[in-house]
Design an enzyme around this catalytic site. Structure first.
Site, PDB file in Angstrom:
ATOM      1  N   TYR A  83       0.823  -1.206   0.000  1.00 26.25           N
ATOM      2  CA  TYR A  83       0.000   0.000   0.000  1.00 26.25           C
ATOM      3  C   TYR A  83       0.859   1.258   0.000  1.00 26.25           C
ATOM      4  CZ  TYR A  83      -3.615  -3.316   1.589  1.00 26.25           C
ATOM      5  OH  TYR A  83      -4.473  -4.382   1.721  1.00 26.25           O
ATOM      6  N   HIS A 149       0.579 -11.821   1.358  1.00 24.34           N
ATOM      7  CA  HIS A 149      -0.357 -10.953   0.663  1.00 24.34           C
ATOM      8  C   HIS A 149      -0.752 -11.513  -0.707  1.00 24.34           C
ATOM      9  CE1 HIS A 149      -1.462  -6.419  -0.014  1.00 24.34           C
ATOM     10  NE2 HIS A 149      -2.473  -7.239  -0.208  1.00 24.34           N
TER      11      HIS A 149
END
Length: 385
Positions: A83, A149
């Site tokens: 992110y 992830h």
């Protein structure tokens, strides 16, 4: 000159404004699951330029938003190295707030292994380096949870079905998805082995006390379930601590509800986390340009937003909060992206309304109306590729 994006940058603390103070009312629940998470987890993807500009992130608004969330009892944060600057911005804010909120008062949940749109590295060396870098960016000496992830991009593909309704993976199409009972320990290829090797490195970090809990995240529920089962059936034959799925506990797609019990009974998962009740912005007035939803689905959302007498985002948030409270012993927290103090106030307002059953008949009426529109167009419980 230092900026909020510098690691260790000291963010000035603005004086409280009226919006910075919680509105009195029912306290946010700390769930009884093994991770003791709050009902709402702060989605810190909002602290990157996918959702907000760098100019916005350089203002006091992110700090005021995080501080208000903490004051309301939202004491867990979901972020990732993927992110953008999120870990750095969040780390600086939490460091600035440490007098009011010491490290022991909240949980940090981050992710490793994904670094760009098509950039993945699940090697054990990289997993360890990534965790150490996250510690530095978040300015802490331990992490409460670390996930691999978006595991679907790394594991060995099984099903040829990438878009559509995948609920039959739990019954008639189990074999097609690698979910038949006899498949539970099957390593399908090198991708699956990469997952298992990365999990072993996270377990080592866990043994060292650097990481408290480990898990996996991703979009397709059948893939998450298959991999969670796979981990359980390979040394050291321990279940993952937590699995996070996103965009599958929403007005448009609520298949998380059907899958939840399977994660518990078949993979031994004691903690599920549901993320993105607004489906990565799809169920908001400003759908991100990069959103993977096809044009037809976007049109239905916009039509619903204009025709529904209730605010669609508010309606969607209430739906997800209510159903998260009934999934797997009612201990499923919801990750909600929050950008402004007003969004925090609104989130808590909706959460309180769901706890108190306020206007529930009216809400359910319009929930069913919106869901019927998705169903009529063939997009109810439909997942994109």
């Amino acid at each position: 000159m230092s900026s909020v994006f510098d690691i260790g940058y000291c963010v000035p603390i603005p004086q409280d404004e009226l919006d910075d103070l919680p509105i009195s009312g029912r306290e946010l629940i700390v769930l009884q699951g093994p991770l003791k998470l709050p009902s709402i987890v702060y989605g810190a993807a909002s602290l990157c330029d996918d959702y907000n500009s760098n100019e916005f992130l350089s203002t006091f608004v992110p700090l005021r938003t995080v501080r208000l969330a903490l004051r309301y009892g939202i004491r867990a944060f979901d972020t990732s190295v993927y992110y953008g600057k999120s870990e750095i911005v969040l780390g600086n804010i939490l460091k600035a707030l440490e007098f009011e909120f010491p490290r022991s008062s909240y949980q940090l949940m981050t992710k490793c292994g994904r670094y760009g749109t098509s950039s993945f590295d699940y090697s054990q060396k990289n997993i360890r380096e990534s965790v150490m870098n996250s510690l530095r960016r978040l300015q802490t000496d331990y992490l409460d949870t670390v996930y691999l992830h978006d595991v679907e991009f790394v594991c060995t593909p099984v099903s040829q079905s990438t878009s559509g309704n995948h609920i039959d993976a739990l019954n008639t199409d189990a074999e097609q998805y690698g979910l038949a009972d006899e498949d539970r320990g099957t390593i399908r290829g090198p991708g699956d082995q990469k997952i298992l090797d990365a999990i072993l490195e996270l377990r080592r970090l866990q043994d060292e006390g650097i990481v408290k809990h480990i898990g996996i995240t991703g979009y397709p529920l059948p893939t998450l379930l298959r991999l969670a089962i796979l981990v359980l059936h390979h040394p050291p034959y321990k279940p993952l601590d937590v699995v996070l799925s996103y965009c599958h506990l929403t007005l448009q797609n609520s298949t998380f509800i059907e899958f939840a019990s399977h994660f518990e009974t078949r993979a031994g998962i004691g903690q599920l986390v549901a993320a993105s009740p607004l489906s990565m912005g799809l169920l908001t007035p400003s759908v991100p340009k990069w959103h993977p939803a096809p044009a037809e689905l976007r049109e239905i959302v916009e039509e619903s937003r204009l025709q529904c007498p209730m605010d669609l985002s508010d309606l969607a948030l209430g739906f997800s909060i209510r159903h998260a409270g009934t999934s797997v012993h009612g201990n499923t927290p919801l990750v909600v992206g929050l950008s402004t103090p007003n969004e925090v106030h609104q989130c808590i307002k909706v959460w309180r309304e769901m706890q108190e059953g306020s206007d529930l008949d009216e809400r359910e009426k319009w929930e069913k109306w919106v869901i019927k529109k998705f169903e009529d167009a063939g997009f109810k419980d439909w997942s994109w590729a």
